[in-house]
Motif scaffolding. Sequence first.
Motif, PDB file in Angstrom:
ATOM      1  N   CYS A 145     -11.659  -3.524   1.761  1.00 52.58           N
ATOM      2  CA  CYS A 145     -10.776  -2.850   2.731  1.00 52.58           C
ATOM      3  C   CYS A 145     -10.933  -1.334   2.631  1.00 52.58           C
ATOM      4  O   CYS A 145     -10.946  -0.630   3.648  1.00 52.58           O
ATOM      5  N   SER A 154      -3.353   1.379  -1.052  1.00 55.20           N
ATOM      6  CA  SER A 154      -3.140  -0.070  -1.041  1.00 55.20           C
ATOM      7  C   SER A 154      -2.435  -0.448  -2.333  1.00 55.20           C
ATOM      8  O   SER A 154      -2.460   0.313  -3.309  1.00 55.20           O
ATOM      9  N   GLN A 165      -9.689  -5.513  -2.224  1.00 52.07           N
ATOM     10  CA  GLN A 165      -9.223  -4.139  -2.016  1.00 52.07           C
ATOM     11  C   GLN A 165     -10.390  -3.175  -1.789  1.00 52.07           C
ATOM     12  O   GLN A 165     -10.305  -2.283  -0.949  1.00 52.07           O
ATOM     13  N   VAL A 181       1.090  -0.553   4.288  1.00 51.69           N
ATOM     14  CA  VAL A 181       0.065  -0.865   3.291  1.00 51.69           C
ATOM     15  C   VAL A 181      -0.263  -2.352   3.327  1.00 51.69           C
ATOM     16  O   VAL A 181       0.543  -3.178   3.770  1.00 51.69           O
ATOM     17  N   VAL A 182      -1.449  -2.668   2.836  1.00 51.68           N
ATOM     18  CA  VAL A 182      -1.846  -4.054   2.597  1.00 51.68           C
ATOM     19  C   VAL A 182      -1.534  -4.372   1.147  1.00 51.68           C
ATOM     20  O   VAL A 182      -1.966  -3.652   0.238  1.00 51.68           O
ATOM     21  N   ARG A 183      -0.753  -5.427   0.942  1.00 53.30           N
ATOM     22  CA  ARG A 183      -0.400  -5.868  -0.418  1.00 53.30           C
ATOM     23  C   ARG A 183      -1.248  -7.092  -0.751  1.00 53.30           C
ATOM     24  O   ARG A 183      -1.160  -8.127  -0.087  1.00 53.30           O
ATOM     25  N   THR A 184      -2.066  -6.992  -1.785  1.00 52.33           N
ATOM     26  CA  THR A 184      -2.999  -8.056  -2.132  1.00 52.33           C
ATOM     27  C   THR A 184      -2.620  -8.684  -3.467  1.00 52.33           C
ATOM     28  O   THR A 184      -2.196  -7.976  -4.390  1.00 52.33           O
TER      29      THR A 184
END
Length: 938
Positions: free
Chosen positions: A562, A409, A559, A543-546
């Motif tokens: 997740c 991530s 994060q 990907v997850v971008r936080t």
Amino acid sequence: MPGLVRKLVILAAVDGLVLKPVAQRNQRETQSLRISYASHKITSQTSFSKEDANIPSIDAHGICPIAGLLSVASSSYLISISRRKQVAQIRGSPIYVVTGVALIPLTSQKDAKNAIAQAKLSLEAESREQTLEASADSDTSEDEDSHLTSPTEPKSPETSAPTTKSSSVAEDVIGKRGQYERETSPSQKAEAASAEKRDTGTANVGDGMSRRIPTQAERSSRDEASNASVTESITNTLLPKLIKTTRVLLASQSFFFSYDYDITRRMGSQGTKSKDVPLHRSVDPIFFWNHHLATPFIAGSHHAYVLPLMQGFVGQRTFSINVAADDAGGVISGAEETFEDVLKTQEESSEPTNFLITLISRRSTSRPGLRYLRRGVDDQGHTANSVETEQILSKASWNNQENLYSFTSIRGSIPLFFSQSPYAFKPVPLLQHSSTVNHDAFRRHFANAIKRYGAMYAVSLVDKTGGEAAIGEQYKMHIQQLNEEGGISGTQIGFQWFDFHTICRGMKFENVKLLVDSLDSSLDRFGYTIERGGKLLAKQVGVVRTNCMDCLDRTNVAQSACASKVLEKQLQHEGVEVDFARDPTTQWFNTLWADNGDAISKQYSSTAALKGDYTRTRKRNYRGAINDLGLTLSRYYNNIVSDFFSQAAIDYLLGNIDASVFDDFEADMMSGDPGISMGKIRANAIETSSKIVIADQHEDLISGWTMLSPQLPNTVRTWPFEEVILLLTDAALYSVRFDWNTEKVSSYERVDLRSVTSIICGIYVTSTLAVSQMDEQKNVGIVIRYKPGQGDVQKRNTRSLSTAVGKDESPAFEKAPASPSYLPTIGIESAVSRISGWNYRSDIKLLAFKALLARSSIASADGQDTQLVSGRELVRTIGESIERAALGVRVELEGEKHPENQGARLVEEQDIISLDEAKRSTGYLEQWSHSLKKFVWA
């Protein structure tokens, strides 16, 4: 090709430092090196004299000690890693964190000897302290580097007991006898002990583009240009602070390395390792933090001495699962959190239910730095506090025939241009530049990210109300616009705005589960990487971008939530069902992620992460809230005091700026942003201004410049000086006040060229508080005298531009309102009537402009400086251009034969404000104020 040098002795020879590797088992011998005191040139050392064998030395037994060379002005320092600690082991390869460094000057043998003696005493003192601690507490394991002994080799008798042998360490090592003790005189010990005290506390530290390594010729050219602009005074005042900042930064336990495993690349992207390729060429360049420092060794092909360092975090935990014979459900029966226990489990475990979690966070070198000084995006699309985090699940034994799982991530600042004041306790984000400029950088950011990671789902955790709402709305708008344009090569970007503070209000952080549940389908679609037997069975495709505002506290909570969800899915793939959200025995997972959050937070904001109590325990209470208040106050202090110089140091160590940044810092107590192209911004400002202020379509623009100008009109010295735009057309001059944040014209004044009576070019010293501000070669400017007429216009932007046309009835050189002496105003009568030929007249007005520093401290992309024209050349060009245009207008109206036009000249070379005049006008309060600023910030 020889492998990395792992054991090394550093000797202070007569003409340079000698780096002598100690041969390792099953490793080809590496040539020694000599670094000259005079030229700092690195050459191979093939033989040793008797003098070399009788000089002080420091050994870095078991450690590859070279981080690189730090050069500023005419000084250079060898950065040697003196202490390290093993924090993890991946596939049998140890991972270390740097815990101490020594900086050895390359000035003279005497200075090098003193530094070596100090470093040696520091190591000996630490070794004694750790021995006492180990004796007092049998449960406390010794740091493997306490005695500078390789963990794979037993201590020899020589290293475990004092020796009476009279030979020096240099004689022993050169003779390959392995003795590493040498007595230091009592006076030398006392001097070194007082000079070298171990730094404690928190360090103030803060896609994918490859770097070209500058050649030695390029580096020499760059250093010569940089050194020429750095004065001896600045070196004397700021160099000690740079040395201390470098030492604290590198010893902050935030830099990691491995001899055998590439920790900069996530699983599935490491490729095939070749023994013929040096490690520094295979690592990911955006996570290679000491690349610039190591450049002299790389350029000289001394590859065995180049050890890449990565900033971020590395941590491990092992855990065991009991699985009932008639049920797929599992219960975590035990976990190991200390590294010693984790390592023991890896070495001894053969049980299929023993698992290992490895967490690696990698901070990007693109747009690096500290909170509030590096926000948002830069011209290349890089964002502040950009971190890639990889969670690896494996069996504790690292059995090659078992599945390895990797989940990645990312986090990073909102990819828009914005800033926040470091002086406000809760600063409101201030958006900068036009929507078009922002969208270009926004698109570039996501194009880089998608190329690197695949599909993208952006999660924004900022508030939907209050100060954060405006930038959150802009983020959402640009995502929608990008998707309406077709995304990035057809890839649409997912987006969710999760108002963390509102949804989790009342310390109900368990509501983060709502976010995780909403991301479940995307997490399934992106998947995770699976490797077995060296082959990829599956690869993560997105990907997850936080982000939140800082990408620290809220981001780490989200994060970790997740990551626990994905870990459950990976364990399901192994045939085990575990509920991490409800299982009370999974606190080890929470503490691992909390440690990760604290590490990234310390590197960006100089304190541990907020909300850490929830990340560790999944519970939130008032004690945690009180702790967060203390951390917030500590962050505020760092924001306004220590971060400014630390930011300049970080940029300098990475090679983003050159040594002239210390000129800038001494004058302004801050440095520029190397990720923002001021040249591009200024060119756009000139273009924007010319379209707005030049109303006559028959009026042609000749040229435009950005200059500094006194805040009050018709004066030559009123603080603060503002960066303005000077436009020249074939009919008039325009002095434009420009709002650089909103990219709009604030006000402007038009002066008809027929009104210009004279142009003065010369020395323009406006301050004597910094050495660079007193340099008469750089501090130059231009004053344009004119007689107001009907063609002159003044307009100010108050939504509708107010206009004043014709002759101004106000006094010709009105002084500023009563102001304190630290904001002095020098009117034309007092400042320039002393100059021969300057006859003060009440019907004459002036425009004063000072040249910007001709040379930027920002290093160019190819490793060389961008050399601009000098200030003197610039003002001379401006003066001659205005003169040519003004005389052209006269000739057109009156003819060449008019007596006033025959051989007429408007440009005169005279001092505007000389150095002596500036010194006389600098008040005590102004000097005291600047001294106080230097005491606080420098």
